[in-house]
Enzyme design. Structure first.
Site, PDB file in Angstrom:
ATOM      1  N   TYR A 103      -6.385  -7.247  -6.369  1.00 25.51           N
ATOM      2  CA  TYR A 103      -5.726  -6.892  -5.235  1.00 25.51           C
ATOM      3  C   TYR A 103      -5.916  -7.589  -3.692  1.00 25.51           C
ATOM      4  O   TYR A 103      -4.862  -7.583  -3.344  1.00 25.51           O
ATOM      5  CB  TYR A 103      -6.408  -5.003  -5.138  1.00 25.51           C
ATOM      6  CG  TYR A 103      -5.643  -4.663  -3.504  1.00 25.51           C
ATOM      7  CD1 TYR A 103      -4.402  -4.266  -3.558  1.00 25.51           C
ATOM      8  CD2 TYR A 103      -6.518  -4.597  -2.529  1.00 25.51           C
ATOM      9  CE1 TYR A 103      -4.093  -3.723  -2.154  1.00 25.51           C
ATOM     10  CE2 TYR A 103      -6.136  -4.079  -1.268  1.00 25.51           C
ATOM     11  CZ  TYR A 103      -4.887  -3.800  -1.291  1.00 25.51           C
ATOM     12  OH  TYR A 103      -4.343  -3.535  -0.052  1.00 25.51           O
ATOM     13  N   GLU A 146      -9.232  -5.999   4.553  1.00 23.35           N
ATOM     14  CA  GLU A 146      -8.755  -5.589   3.159  1.00 23.35           C
ATOM     15  C   GLU A 146     -10.247  -5.047   2.690  1.00 23.35           C
ATOM     16  O   GLU A 146     -10.297  -4.051   1.872  1.00 23.35           O
ATOM     17  CB  GLU A 146      -8.115  -6.673   2.342  1.00 23.35           C
ATOM     18  CG  GLU A 146      -6.564  -6.864   2.793  1.00 23.35           C
ATOM     19  CD  GLU A 146      -5.752  -5.543   2.700  1.00 23.35           C
ATOM     20  OE1 GLU A 146      -6.026  -4.633   1.888  1.00 23.35           O
ATOM     21  OE2 GLU A 146      -4.777  -5.332   3.383  1.00 23.35           O
ATOM     22  N   ASP A 153      -2.754  -1.358  -5.300  1.00 21.60           N
ATOM     23  CA  ASP A 153      -3.780  -0.232  -5.183  1.00 21.60           C
ATOM     24  C   ASP A 153      -3.323   1.082  -5.652  1.00 21.60           C
ATOM     25  O   ASP A 153      -2.124   1.295  -6.053  1.00 21.60           O
ATOM     26  CB  ASP A 153      -4.206  -0.200  -3.588  1.00 21.60           C
ATOM     27  CG  ASP A 153      -3.449   0.007  -2.647  1.00 21.60           C
ATOM     28  OD1 ASP A 153      -2.186   0.460  -3.103  1.00 21.60           O
ATOM     29  OD2 ASP A 153      -3.752   0.262  -1.340  1.00 21.60           O
TER      30      ASP A 153
END
Length: 343
Positions: free
Chosen positions: A122, A39, A140
Site C-alpha cells: 500500500y 502515509e 487500503d
C-alpha cells in the site's frame, strides 16, 4: 473483470476529487519523502489526529537527511501519542536506506521502493501514484470498501489474499494520466462518503456506476469476518519518588510492543505485585496512594492499569530521573496519562 463504465468512472472520480478534496498539509507537496511520512502516520490513525503531528515532524525533519541523523529518542518523542512506534523506527531505517542505496532519491518504481524497510504494497503504491503520478495500486480499507460496492465483490476483506483481488481491480480501473487524483479520490470517497455504515450515496460522484447502489443494498458490502479475540492484561504501575524528588523509570525492551519507550515500572497485577516491584528494584516503598485506574486498548490487546504514587528510599538500581529529564523521554500514551495526573 468485466466492468463497462471504466472511462466514465475514472472521469467522475478524478473530477470530484480535484474539486472537493480536503485541504491537507501533505497535499501541498509532490515531495516523495513528505508523502511517505504522511502515509506512515495515517496508517491506523485518523486524519485530524495526524495533521499537527505531521506539521511538527516536518518542522523538525524537513529532509530525509535530518530524519536519518536524528537520535531515536528524539524521533520517538515526535511520534509520542501516535502509537505503533515501530512505524517511526521503520521509517527512519527506510530513509537511511534511501540515502545509502539510492543517492537520497526515493525510488520511483515498485521493485526498488518495496525493498525499503517498512514499505509494504500500500505505502509503495501511495508514494508512487501520489508523488510520481505512476499508475500503481494503493489498496487500503477505504479502497476495498468502495470497490467492493462499485464492482459487487463479495470476497472477505479480512483475509490477506483478498487484497490481491482489489489490487488487480485498481490496476484495470486506474486513470493512467491522473493516477495521483484517482487513487486519492478512491481513498477520499471511502473516508468521506462511502462510509462503513449509512453511506451517503446521494452525494457520491460515481453512484450511477455502482453495482451495490443500483441493487439497493450497499451497506451489506464489504464482507468482513470477525477480528481476532482481544487479549486482556491487568497491570499495577508504580510511580516511585525518592527523597531528592527523582522518579524511577525503566526502558522497555528493544523489540516487541512499544520497543525502547520509557515507562514507570509496571508489574502484572497480583496480591503481591507491590512486593515484587520493591524486591526487583530493591526499594523501600512508603505512603502509597492510588493515582488513577484506566484501560488502554491496542489492536489485539487491552491493558487494565492501576497506577500508584509512593515515596521511596532509592538505591543504585534502576534509572532515577528528574522531572526535566522525564519530559524529554518518549513515553507511550498510558504513561503520559499517568504523568499528567501526578504533575
Amino acid at each position: 473483470m468485466n466492468y463497462p463504465y471504466v472511462a466514465e468512472f475514472r472521469q467522475s472520480l478524478v473530477e470530484w476529487f480535484e474539486e472537493e478534496k480536503r485541504d491537507l498539509p501533505w497535499r501541498h507537496t509532490k515531495d516523495p519523502y513528505k508523502i511517505w511520512v504522511s502515509e506512515v502516520m495515517l496508517q491506523q490513525t485518523r486524519v485530524d489526529t495526524v495533521i499537527p503531528y505531521y506539521n511538527r515532524f516536518m518542522e523538525s525533519f524537513p529532509t530525509l537527511e535530518l530524519l536519518a541523523e536524528a537520535p531515536q529518542e528524539y524521533l520517538l518523542k515526535h511520534w509520542e501519542g501516535l502509537g505503533y512506534y515501530s512505524r517511526a523506527r521503520n521509517l527512519q531505517a527506510g530513509v537511511r536506506e534511501v540515502l545509502e542505496n539510492y543517492g537520497g532519491i526515493v525510488p520511483d518504481n515498485r521493485y526498488e521502493i518495496s525493498k525499503l524497510k517498512g514499505v509494504g504494497p500500500y505505502t509503495a503504491g501511495a508514494i508512487l501514484s501520489i508523488a510520481y503520478n505512476k499508475p500503481e495500486h494503493a489498496v487500503d480499507g477505504n479502497v476495498m470498501r468502495v470497490l467492493s460496492r462499485v464492482l459487487n465483490i463479495h470476497d472477505d476483506i479480512a483475509l490477506p489474499k483478498t487484497k490481491k483481488i482489489f489490487e488487480a481491480a485498481v490496476e484495470e480501473l486506474i486513470d493512467p494520466q491522473n493516477a495521483s487524483s484517482f487513487n486519492q479520490g478512491l481513498m477520499e470517497l471511502g473516508a468521506l462518503i462511502c462510509s462503513p455504515t449509512s453511506p451517503k450515496c446521494l452525494l457520491c460522484p460515481v453512484r450511477e456506476y455502482c453495482t451495490a447502489f443500483n441493487e439497493g443494498e450497499p451497506e451489506k458490502l464489504p464482507v468482513k469476518s470477525k477480528k481476532v479475540k482481544m487479549k486482556h492484561i491487568s497491570y499495577d504501575v508504580f510511580v516511585c519518588e525518592d527523597e531528592d524528588g527523582r522518579i524511577l523509570m525503566e526502558q522497555r525492551p528493544a523489540s516487541g510492543l512499544l520497543a525502547n519507550m520509557w515507562q514507570f515500572p509496571m508489574v502484572e497485577q497480583a496480591e503481591d505485585s507491590l512486593l515484587k516491584f520493591a524486591q526487583h528494584y530493591e526499594v523501600e516503598a512508603q505512603a502509597q496512594r492510588e493515582i488513577l485506574t484506566f484501560k488502554h486498548v491496542f489492536s489485539h490487546l487491552t491493558w487494565h492499569v492501576n497506577a500508584y504514587y509512593m515515596k521511596c528510599k532509592s538505591c543504585e538500581k534502576g534509572d532515577w530521573l528528574t522531572q526535566e529529564q522525564i519530559e524529554l523521554l518518549p513515553m507511550p500514551v498510558p504513561m503520559l496519562k499517568i504523568w499528567q495526573a501526578i504533575k
